[in-house]
Structure formats: C-alpha cells, structure tokens
Design a protein around this motif. Structure first.
Motif, PDB file in Angstrom:
ATOM      1  N   LYS A   1     -41.598  30.716  66.007  1.00 30.28           N
ATOM      2  CA  LYS A   1     -40.568  31.059  66.615  1.00 30.28           C
ATOM      3  C   LYS A   1     -39.973  32.782  66.338  1.00 30.28           C
ATOM      4  O   LYS A   1     -40.298  32.992  65.293  1.00 30.28           O
ATOM      5  N   LEU A   2     -39.875  33.577  67.430  1.00 35.76           N
ATOM      6  CA  LEU A   2     -39.213  34.851  67.191  1.00 35.76           C
ATOM      7  C   LEU A   2     -37.901  34.927  66.856  1.00 35.76           C
ATOM      8  O   LEU A   2     -37.268  34.244  67.453  1.00 35.76           O
TER       9      LEU A   2
ATOM     10  N   PHE B   1     -34.950  37.762  67.249  1.00 38.68           N
ATOM     11  CA  PHE B   1     -34.907  38.936  67.619  1.00 38.68           C
ATOM     12  C   PHE B   1     -33.596  39.643  67.118  1.00 38.68           C
ATOM     13  O   PHE B   1     -32.589  39.139  67.096  1.00 38.68           O
ATOM     14  N   GLY B   2     -33.703  40.969  66.853  1.00 33.44           N
ATOM     15  CA  GLY B   2     -32.661  41.660  66.494  1.00 33.44           C
ATOM     16  C   GLY B   2     -32.016  42.371  67.862  1.00 33.44           C
ATOM     17  O   GLY B   2     -32.554  42.006  68.671  1.00 33.44           O
ATOM     18  N   GLY B   3     -30.848  42.848  67.501  1.00 35.10           N
ATOM     19  CA  GLY B   3     -29.911  43.152  68.852  1.00 35.10           C
ATOM     20  C   GLY B   3     -30.567  44.417  69.378  1.00 35.10           C
ATOM     21  O   GLY B   3     -30.062  44.679  70.499  1.00 35.10           O
TER      22      GLY B   3
ATOM     23  N   LYS C   1     -27.045  39.508  58.987  1.00 39.12           N
ATOM     24  CA  LYS C   1     -28.153  38.969  60.146  1.00 39.12           C
ATOM     25  C   LYS C   1     -29.396  38.892  59.818  1.00 39.12           C
ATOM     26  O   LYS C   1     -29.889  39.441  58.770  1.00 39.12           O
TER      27      LYS C   1
ATOM     28  N   TYR D   1     -41.147  28.858  76.012  1.00 40.92           N
ATOM     29  CA  TYR D   1     -39.690  28.974  75.093  1.00 40.92           C
ATOM     30  C   TYR D   1     -38.755  29.437  76.405  1.00 40.92           C
ATOM     31  O   TYR D   1     -39.254  29.976  77.511  1.00 40.92           O
TER      32      TYR D   1
ATOM     33  N   SER E   1     -45.866  38.369  60.929  1.00 35.23           N
ATOM     34  CA  SER E   1     -46.144  39.142  62.101  1.00 35.23           C
ATOM     35  C   SER E   1     -45.013  39.726  62.505  1.00 35.23           C
ATOM     36  O   SER E   1     -43.962  38.826  62.404  1.00 35.23           O
TER      37      SER E   1
ATOM     38  N   GLU F   1     -27.927  39.967  72.205  1.00 39.70           N
ATOM     39  CA  GLU F   1     -29.064  39.473  71.734  1.00 39.70           C
ATOM     40  C   GLU F   1     -29.824  38.498  72.841  1.00 39.70           C
ATOM     41  O   GLU F   1     -29.090  38.011  73.342  1.00 39.70           O
TER      42      GLU F   1
ATOM     43  N   GLN G   1     -45.744  36.416  72.316  1.00 39.47           N
ATOM     44  CA  GLN G   1     -45.059  35.853  73.309  1.00 39.47           C
ATOM     45  C   GLN G   1     -44.972  36.883  74.514  1.00 39.47           C
ATOM     46  O   GLN G   1     -44.500  38.084  74.237  1.00 39.47           O
TER      47      GLN G   1
ATOM     48  N   PHE H   1     -43.266  41.843  66.148  1.00 41.38           N
ATOM     49  CA  PHE H   1     -43.475  42.509  67.132  1.00 41.38           C
ATOM     50  C   PHE H   1     -42.299  43.498  67.500  1.00 41.38           C
ATOM     51  O   PHE H   1     -41.237  43.151  67.032  1.00 41.38           O
TER      52      PHE H   1
ATOM     53  N   TYR I   1     -35.241  31.559  76.644  1.00 47.66           N
ATOM     54  CA  TYR I   1     -34.108  32.331  75.956  1.00 47.66           C
ATOM     55  C   TYR I   1     -32.853  32.545  76.912  1.00 47.66           C
ATOM     56  O   TYR I   1     -33.031  32.500  77.860  1.00 47.66           O
TER      57      TYR I   1
ATOM     58  N   TYR J   1     -40.781  45.128  71.262  1.00 49.93           N
ATOM     59  CA  TYR J   1     -40.539  44.968  72.632  1.00 49.93           C
ATOM     60  C   TYR J   1     -39.795  45.822  73.079  1.00 49.93           C
ATOM     61  O   TYR J   1     -38.679  46.323  72.476  1.00 49.93           O
TER      62      TYR J   1
END
Lengths: 111, 115
Positions: A98-99, A101-103, A2, B33, A32, B42, B104, A34, B35, A36
């Motif tokens: 674009k970010l 994301f991990g799970g 992944k 965006y 960068s 995810e 974001q 992030f 999602y 969350y």
C-alpha cells in the motif's frame, strides 16, 4: 503527526530555475518511494521512484533519499510552465503493497 | 506503462440510487486499488485487492463495496448514493515483474456528483 508530510505550497519558481520539493515520512520500514505528478482534475502519473539512499536522476528530475533522516526530495531542473502541477510523495508501506500519499506540493512555474 | 480504464468518467445521479463504477486493466496486474480524492485534498485508499476473490478495506472508511471475480476487473458499488459520496474515485493497479518495483498506475478517474 501525519504519516507523510509535504509543504502544500504553492512553490513558485521562474521558468528555467530548479524546483526543490521535500517530503518526510514516519514509517521507518518503508523501502520504496514514489513521486507522482497530478494536474488539476486529472489522475496521478508516475514521475519516478527511488529505493536506495542517494540520488537517482531521470531526465530533468532527480530524486534524493535519506532513510536515516526519513526524508525524500525531488528536484526539477530547467522548470517549464508545463511542470506546474501538484507533486505527490508516496512511500510504499513496509507491510503490504500500500502507498501512503502526502498531501502534495503545488508547483507554479512562471514564464 | 499500464492500460487502465474507468467508466463512467463523469456521473451525476440522485440520492438513493445504486451505482457501480467500473475499472479494468489490461496489464495482467494482480493488485488493484480504489482511492477517493476530494478537490485539492489528499488521496485516500478505500479498497484494495491482491488477487481474485481477495478484497480488503483501505485506510479510509467507505460505505462502498468492491468485488474481484476476474483479474482484470475491479468494480466499486454504492448501494444507496448520498451527497456525502460526491468525490473523485481513482482506480489503480500494480504488478511485480521480476527485477522491478511494484509501481501503481492510475486510471483517469470517475468524478461522481450525488444531488
């Protein structure tokens, strides 16, 4: 493999302890990163971001970045039951804004 | 902190209906965006836009379409909803201010159920 790997947990910590969350990423061009927090059924909310190697502190949260190892972590000091949530790691792609994301890692703080 | 709104918050509809999920932001952000996130799973980027009249497909294939006619508005449309579209749809926006990182911010989400 992944693009962003996080231990899904749950990570169970007693109230007042330090929670340590880890994240590895594959895109070497990411600059960068992030973190969350997402409560069950809610949308993600930003905790903090980091873009320089080393540590960055914001209140009870500390982010750590090691670009050579492609590793970013989040420490939560003095964990509170309200910190119980899923924590998402998201590197910003080198190309575009674009970010990825991990799970997420689910954290449970027990009183 | 961004102000970003999504309507409806919850939607239950029958198969075959056309639906539009609304997303608006009041921060003047140029990037927006969409999602998709299933429970406990995810976040996957399905559409993004870097400005008016600019839209791109994301990493996850989606049968939905988007438009960006105004900076503040980024609606998502499903022409014919199916049960496989049942999910949570999250809208986000970002805008680079001088000296800041392009962060974001997410709206509250729309939970869609297709029967």
């Amino acid at each position: 493999q992944k693009e962003v790997e996080q231990n899904s947990g749950p990570l169970s910590v007693p109230e007042g302890a330090i929670a340590s969350l880890n994240c590895t990423y594959s895109d070497r061009g990411s600059q960068s990163f992030f973190w969350y927090r997402q409560y069950s059924g809610k949308s993600p909310e930003l905790i903090m971001f980091i873009y320089s190697n080393g540590d960055k502190e914001d209140g009870r949260f500390t982010a750590q970045l090691n670009k050579a190892s492609q590793y970013v972590s989040l420490l939560i000091r003095d964990s509170q039951p309200s910190d119980s949530a899923t924590y998402l790691c998201a590197p910003l792609a080198a190309a575009g804004n674009k970010l990825t994301f991990g799970g997420g890692t689910r954290v449970l703080v027990k009183p | 902190e961004a102000d970003i709104y999504q309507t409806p918050r919850y939607l239950v509809i029958g198969t075959g209906k056309k639906i539009t999920l609304e997303c608006s932001q009041t921060m003047g952000h140029d990037k927006m965006y969409w999602y998709q996130q299933d429970p406990g799973m995810e976040l996957h980027l399905i559409h993004y836009s870097y400005g008016v009249n600019s839209t791109e497909k994301g990493d996850l294939s989606s049968e939905s379409t988007v438009s960006r006619i105004r900076t503040e508005h980024f609606p998502l449309t499903l022409e014919s909803a199916r049960p496989s579209h049942t999910s949570q749809y999250l809208c986000a926006s970002s805008g680079l201010r001088r000296g800041s990182t392009d962060t974001q911010y997410f709206g509250p989400g729309t939970r869609l159920t297709v029967l």
